[in-house]
Design an enzyme around this catalytic site. Structure first.
Site, PDB file in Angstrom:
ATOM      1  N   ASP A  78     -11.001   3.042   3.882  1.00 39.55           N
ATOM      2  CA  ASP A  78     -11.312   1.617   3.735  1.00 39.55           C
ATOM      3  C   ASP A  78     -12.810   1.409   3.484  1.00 39.55           C
ATOM      4  O   ASP A  78     -13.225   0.335   3.047  1.00 39.55           O
ATOM      5  CB  ASP A  78     -10.970   0.876   5.044  1.00 39.55           C
ATOM      6  N   GLN A 136      -4.720  -1.477   9.582  1.00 35.63           N
ATOM      7  CA  GLN A 136      -4.650  -2.800   8.966  1.00 35.63           C
ATOM      8  C   GLN A 136      -5.262  -3.851   9.896  1.00 35.63           C
ATOM      9  O   GLN A 136      -4.921  -3.927  11.074  1.00 35.63           O
ATOM     10  CB  GLN A 136      -3.178  -3.133   8.639  1.00 35.63           C
ATOM     11  N   LYS A 181       0.844  -1.199   0.000  1.00 38.01           N
ATOM     12  CA  LYS A 181       0.000   0.000   0.000  1.00 38.01           C
ATOM     13  C   LYS A 181       0.882   1.253   0.000  1.00 38.01           C
ATOM     14  O   LYS A 181       0.617   2.214  -0.718  1.00 38.01           O
ATOM     15  CB  LYS A 181      -0.939  -0.004   1.217  1.00 38.01           C
TER      16      LYS A 181
HETATM   17  N1  GUN Z   1      -7.043  -6.726   6.071  1.00 41.92           N
HETATM   18  C1  GUN Z   1      -7.361  -7.471   4.982  1.00 41.92           C
HETATM   19  N2  GUN Z   1      -7.908  -6.683   4.027  1.00 41.92           N
HETATM   20  C2  GUN Z   1      -7.934  -5.423   4.538  1.00 41.92           C
HETATM   21  C3  GUN Z   1      -8.375  -4.172   4.017  1.00 41.92           C
HETATM   22  O1  GUN Z   1      -8.884  -4.048   2.893  1.00 41.92           O
HETATM   23  N3  GUN Z   1      -8.225  -3.115   4.845  1.00 41.92           N
HETATM   24  C4  GUN Z   1      -7.702  -3.221   6.085  1.00 41.92           C
HETATM   25  N4  GUN Z   1      -7.610  -2.122   6.827  1.00 41.92           N
HETATM   26  N5  GUN Z   1      -7.284  -4.363   6.595  1.00 41.92           N
HETATM   27  C5  GUN Z   1      -7.399  -5.456   5.813  1.00 41.92           C
END
Ligand code: GUN
Length: 283
Positions: free
Chosen positions: A120, A97, A53
């Site tokens: 998100d 996350q 990311k």
């Molecule tokens: N863990 C797995 N997929 C995601 C996501 O799209 N966003 C976040 N914040 N955590 C995750």
């Protein structure tokens, strides 16, 4: 029939090039889109997702700030960090996350993020807005899947979309997004009776359960579009999806590979949401 492969990697590249131009324009206006990423603990998959990311942000000129904390922090400490980022005008998007360690309630954390910084799209207010068809941040993986299917120029209205998986992050919201596009949506999950009989009815089959190669050709209608959200690591270290790619590609019309399918689109939609957040917060 051999399915055409939906190249998520190429689609993501095109969309990111477009976003990079938007970032340049925002910077000319004195706005530097900025994403804060919080990583708690040392979950290896989370570490690699966060790294990806950050790299994607850097590539299109979005500023990213990584805050890492040990796995034994308290919920209240994490909530304080989020409150600080909510107040920080130089931060447009906040991403925590997931998963989080067991002493921290994920829902408390998600609800603490200011909805206008929730890139998100996980905050209940934003989920409600999505479900009622309002303008909001769409959750990144579902949005990426919709973008991929729309890129095929097929008419989604009236199609039968079958979603296998009911997670809050992918399964539930992706069904809602396709419902918004006038599809008929069926949800399946681990308690579904005769899964195969239902998935065989799908015009568009979306699988997000985390079970390697669960879906073989006998689960798929001839000519279906198959979207594989699974990322599973096999004993030999290779990645594979929830769909048996080599088998299902004989019968589907389009199929996403793993890797280079849904994954790159998820990150691209996070970038999209971050750029949108920056624009909205400077209106
Ligand atoms: N863990 C797995 N997929 C995601 C996501 O799209 N966003 C976040 N914040 N955590 C995750």
């Amino acid at each position: 029939m051999t399915a055409q492969i939906i190249n998520g990697f190429e689609l993501a590249k095109e969309k990111r090039a477009q976003l990079a131009k938007e970032v340049e324009q925002l910077k000319r206006e004195g706005i530097v889109p900025s994403l804060a990423v919080i990583l708690v603990g040392d979950h290896p998959a989370s570490q690699s997702y966060v790294k990806a990311k950050q790299k994607a942000c850097e590539e299109i000129g979005v500023r990213s700030v990584l805050l890492t904390f040990p796995s034994d922090i308290s919920e209240s400490f994490l909530l304080e960090q989020i409150a600080r980022l909510n107040e920080d005008g130089s931060v447009h998007g906040i991403l925590v996350q997931l998963p989080l360690p067991p002493q921290i309630n994920e829902l408390h954390v998600i609800e603490a993020i200011a909805p206008e910084k929730d890139v998100d799209g996980f905050h209940p207010l934003n989920i409600g807005r999505m479900m009622t068809g309002q303008q909001t941040f769409l959750p990144c993986t579902p949005y990426g899947i919709l973008y991929m299917v729309q890129s095929l120029q097929v008419d989604i209205a009236g199609k039968h979309v079958v979603v296998v998986g009911r997670s809050n992050i992918v399964g539930k919201p992706v069904g809602q997004l396709f419902l918004r596009e006038h599809a008929t949506v069926t949800y399946c999950h681990s308690r579904t009776n005769d899964l195969e009989a239902i998935t065989r009815q799908a015009d568009i089959l979306i699988v997000a359960v985390g079970k390697p190669k669960l879906i073989t050709s006998s689960y798929v209608k001839k000519g279906a579009i198959v979207i594989d959200v699974g990322v599973n690591r096999l004993e030999d270290g290779k990645l594979c999806g929830d769909v048996d790619f080599d088998d299902v590609k004989q019968i589907a019309s389009y199929i996403t590979p793993v890797p280079k399918g849904v994954g790159p689109m998820t990150i691209t939609m996070l970038l999209h949401n971050t750029v949108q957040a920056a624009r909205e917060q400077h209106k």
